[in-house]
Design a protein around this motif. Structure first.
Motif, PDB file in Angstrom:
ATOM      1  N   ASP A  27       0.904  -1.032  -0.020  1.00 29.37           N
ATOM      2  CA  ASP A  27      -0.005  -0.144  -0.152  1.00 29.37           C
ATOM      3  C   ASP A  27       0.835   1.646   0.043  1.00 29.37           C
ATOM      4  O   ASP A  27       2.217   1.315   0.920  1.00 29.37           O
ATOM      5  CB  ASP A  27      -1.228   0.116   1.377  1.00 29.37           C
ATOM      6  CG  ASP A  27      -1.674  -0.846   1.170  1.00 29.37           C
ATOM      7  OD1 ASP A  27      -2.753  -1.160   0.087  1.00 29.37           O
ATOM      8  OD2 ASP A  27      -1.797  -1.739   2.622  1.00 29.37           O
ATOM      9  N   GLU A  28       0.535   2.109  -1.090  1.00 31.03           N
ATOM     10  CA  GLU A  28       1.169   3.797  -0.928  1.00 31.03           C
ATOM     11  C   GLU A  28       1.054   4.397  -0.047  1.00 31.03           C
ATOM     12  O   GLU A  28      -0.458   4.500   0.443  1.00 31.03           O
ATOM     13  CB  GLU A  28       0.841   4.216  -2.068  1.00 31.03           C
ATOM     14  CG  GLU A  28       1.253   3.499  -3.578  1.00 31.03           C
ATOM     15  CD  GLU A  28       1.199   3.902  -4.475  1.00 31.03           C
ATOM     16  OE1 GLU A  28      -0.263   4.650  -4.999  1.00 31.03           O
ATOM     17  OE2 GLU A  28       2.336   3.530  -5.687  1.00 31.03           O
ATOM     18  N   VAL A  29       1.794   5.049   0.639  1.00 37.78           N
ATOM     19  CA  VAL A  29       1.099   6.219   1.898  1.00 37.78           C
ATOM     20  C   VAL A  29       1.826   7.455   1.340  1.00 37.78           C
ATOM     21  O   VAL A  29       3.026   7.714   1.235  1.00 37.78           O
ATOM     22  CB  VAL A  29       2.781   5.565   3.143  1.00 37.78           C
ATOM     23  CG1 VAL A  29       1.998   6.382   4.277  1.00 37.78           C
ATOM     24  CG2 VAL A  29       2.033   4.118   3.440  1.00 37.78           C
ATOM     25  N   PHE A  30       0.609   8.187   1.398  1.00 41.80           N
ATOM     26  CA  PHE A  30       1.291  10.115   1.166  1.00 41.80           C
ATOM     27  C   PHE A  30       1.672  10.971   2.326  1.00 41.80           C
ATOM     28  O   PHE A  30       0.762  10.785   2.944  1.00 41.80           O
ATOM     29  CB  PHE A  30      -0.057  10.287   0.234  1.00 41.80           C
ATOM     30  CG  PHE A  30       0.199   9.520  -1.369  1.00 41.80           C
ATOM     31  CD1 PHE A  30       0.947   9.719  -2.118  1.00 41.80           C
ATOM     32  CD2 PHE A  30      -0.704   7.809  -1.268  1.00 41.80           C
ATOM     33  CE1 PHE A  30       0.878   8.902  -4.073  1.00 41.80           C
ATOM     34  CE2 PHE A  30      -0.183   7.411  -3.055  1.00 41.80           C
ATOM     35  CZ  PHE A  30      -0.048   7.449  -3.592  1.00 41.80           C
ATOM     36  N   SER A  31       1.678  11.767   1.685  1.00 37.98           N
ATOM     37  CA  SER A  31       1.877  12.488   3.263  1.00 37.98           C
ATOM     38  C   SER A  31       0.845  13.748   3.340  1.00 37.98           C
ATOM     39  O   SER A  31      -0.239  13.767   2.163  1.00 37.98           O
ATOM     40  CB  SER A  31       3.566  13.715   2.664  1.00 37.98           C
ATOM     41  OG  SER A  31       2.487  14.651   1.377  1.00 37.98           O
ATOM     42  N   THR A  32       0.747  14.091   4.109  1.00 40.51           N
ATOM     43  CA  THR A  32      -0.389  15.042   4.322  1.00 40.51           C
ATOM     44  C   THR A  32      -0.618  16.281   3.965  1.00 40.51           C
ATOM     45  O   THR A  32      -0.795  17.354   3.197  1.00 40.51           O
ATOM     46  CB  THR A  32      -0.713  14.861   6.153  1.00 40.51           C
ATOM     47  OG1 THR A  32      -1.366  14.103   6.763  1.00 40.51           O
ATOM     48  CG2 THR A  32      -1.598  16.316   6.726  1.00 40.51           C
ATOM     49  N   ILE A  33       1.355  16.138   3.717  1.00 42.95           N
ATOM     50  CA  ILE A  33       1.837  18.199   3.608  1.00 42.95           C
ATOM     51  C   ILE A  33       2.333  17.878   1.702  1.00 42.95           C
ATOM     52  O   ILE A  33       2.682  16.877   1.367  1.00 42.95           O
ATOM     53  CB  ILE A  33       3.186  18.585   4.491  1.00 42.95           C
ATOM     54  CG1 ILE A  33       2.932  18.895   5.966  1.00 42.95           C
ATOM     55  CG2 ILE A  33       3.544  19.650   3.918  1.00 42.95           C
ATOM     56  CD1 ILE A  33       3.886  17.611   6.646  1.00 42.95           C
ATOM     57  N   SER A  34       2.027  19.224   1.430  1.00 39.84           N
ATOM     58  CA  SER A  34       2.309  19.365   0.001  1.00 39.84           C
ATOM     59  C   SER A  34       3.704  20.321  -0.199  1.00 39.84           C
ATOM     60  O   SER A  34       3.403  21.680   0.278  1.00 39.84           O
ATOM     61  CB  SER A  34       0.991  19.291  -0.779  1.00 39.84           C
ATOM     62  OG  SER A  34       1.554  20.093  -2.251  1.00 39.84           O
TER      63      SER A  34
END
Ligand code: G3H
Length: 482
Positions: free
Chosen positions: A14-21
């Protein structure tokens, strides 16, 4: 981590994405991947925890107290070396401000160290002989068995460890599933677990609850379900267990803590405590103030200054200086908050702060809603995010009735000057919730104080002291005087 080995994962991930951009056109960054485990792997992990506990096969539950303490000391020493990387993950994965991320890490280390000390006391005081009617009893506190631990995304380190650490040190073996947001920050600690504890004592699973946690519960081998999160997940997992009466629960669940502003309150103090109480970590705390009751005699003065202070809060990335509001890890949260706002507006409430409801990327600026009524969703639901319902009152009896009728019963904040005069009210409140905060916002800490709740807010008590008891049972050897 299973059976003392770090599994070389070859399967689905599963991919984990940041909360921040950090990009101009908002886009979450891919931070990493975690194993997407299935039932077969989950049951292998369960076997590892069972083997480490079961009679004759494992060392952990029967190991000397001093040896278990040495393992835990070893672990906390290794954990301290990972401070910077874990703090980075806290900022990137869940958007927690830098000072609060350091606080979460340091508080967790302190929790472990205090638990070690408390465990020494517990062992000294509980390992005693009693004698009655010619029977000697050597009474101690022993482990309960296999513990399944699930922590929340808002404190993915601290609250998961508030369950895990006392469970481990008491001699249980554990399987833990990191929170969906905040899953990567556990990775730098896996090696420390592996090197500090015997094989099978600490095991980690990843994946969807229904694919990995459900089969583990269905096996009937779980003795304790330890979860901080929502009741829905807790009930769904309990329902999977074939022998429910055997299952012990340690649960930290929802709350709708009220802040009550009385006519004689110090308004500056009440406002500043209600700001931090409602909006620390964007209101994503079970202990957050989730509704404010303001006496109508002070409502205008309170609301004007409160709304200005909310608008003055700074939004930004977690590492920026003096940032008080940060991006939200749950992509669906801004739309949910917007829905609560729309529903309240349709039923007559107004947003009384200028910036309330402004949306930027994965953030919605906190809206102060007034006057809120019982029919509104924002009154009924645990918003767990940046929206502040305010309800006026004229008679404290109305509020007592509402708190008594609520499904929750964790804490209350009471703002008023004359504490002696308030004594009967405080006595009533403390029987409706578990902690009354005088002229201060609600909170869990200090972690040596009991943390619990009535009704749907909690089962069992967490704190350094109480958790050791929640994860153990009194056992004894009896012998006759002959
Ligand atoms: O989410 C619930 C937490 O236990 C809140 O802890 O009061 O220390 O922020 P806290």
């Amino acid at each position: 981590l299973s059976d003392g080995k770090l599994i070389e994962w070859q399967g689905k991930t599963d991919e984990v994405f940041s909360t921040i951009s950090t990009s101009e056109n908002y886009q979450r960054t891919l931070l990493g991947t975690v194993p997407h485990m299935d039932k077969t792997t989950a049951l292998e992990v369960l076997t590892s925890a069972c083997n480490a506990f079961d009679k004759g096969k494992g060392l952990w539950p029967t190991m000397k107290v001093s040896e278990r303490i040495a393992c835990m000391e070893n672990f906390v020493g290794k954990m301290k070396l990972q401070r910077e990387i874990v703090v980075k993950y806290l900022m990137w994965e869940i958007g927690k401000s830098m000072p609060d991320s350091y606080k979460e890490f340091d508080r967790t280390v302190e929790y472990i160290e205090d638990t070690i000390e408390d465990y020494k006391d517990l062992d000294r005081n509980s390992a005693k002989f009693s004698k009655k009617d010619g029977v000697y009893a050597h009474i101690r506190r022993g482990p309960l068995g296999i513990v399944l631990c699930l922590g929340p995304y808002n404190y993915p380190l601290n609250e998961t460890f508030a369950l895990l650490i006392p469970a481990i040190i008491m001699g249980n073996t554990v399987i833990f599933k990191p929170a969906k947001h905040g899953v990567l920050l556990i990775s730098p600690l896996l090696k420390a677990f592996q090197e500090s504890f015997p094989a099978g004592v600490v095991n980690v699973i990843y994946g969807r609850g229904r694919e990995v946690a459900a089969p583990i519960m269905q096996s009937g081998r779980i003795d304790v379900l330890a979860l901080i999160g929502n009741s829905k997940s807790a009930i769904a997992l309990q329902d999977q267990h074939p022998f429910k009466n055997r299952l012990r629960l340690v649960l930290g669940l929802e709350a709708k803590n009220p802040g009550i502003v009385l006519p004689d309150a110090d308004l500056d103090l009440a406002i500043s405590e209600c700001i931090s109480g409602t909006l620390s970590f964007n209101g994503q705390r079970c202990t957050a103030l989730k509704i404010l009751y303001v006496h109508e005699s002070v409502q205008d003065a309170f609301l004007k200054r409160f709304a200005e202070k909310v608008d003055a809060l700074k939004f930004g990335n977690p590492w920026e200086e003096n940032v008080q509001l940060t991006p939200l890890p749950e992509p669906e949260k801004p739309a949910y908050i917007q829905d609560l706002i729309d529903d309240a507006k349709q039923q007559g409430a107004k947003i009384i702060n200028k910036k309330g409801g402004e949306v930027s990327e994965n953030f919605i600026f906190p809206a102060v809603l007034f006057p809120v009524t019982k029919d509104m969703k924002v009154y009924q639901e645990e918003q767990f995010g940046p929206v502040i319902p305010v309800k006026p009152f004229s008679d404290i009896e109305e509020i007592l009735e509402e708190i008594a009728d609520s499904n929750y019963g964790q804490q209350v904040s009471l703002f008023g000057k004359d504490i002696a005069e308030l004594a009967p009210l405080i006595d009533t409140l403390v029987n409706l919730v578990c902690r009354v905060n005088l002229n201060s916002s609600c909170q869990r800490g200090p972690d040596v104080f009991p943390f619990t709740g009535r009704k749907d807010s909690a089962v069992g008590t967490l704190s350094v002291h109480d958790a050791l008891r929640s994860f153990s049972i009194r056992t004894f050897v009896a012998s006759k005087d002959n």
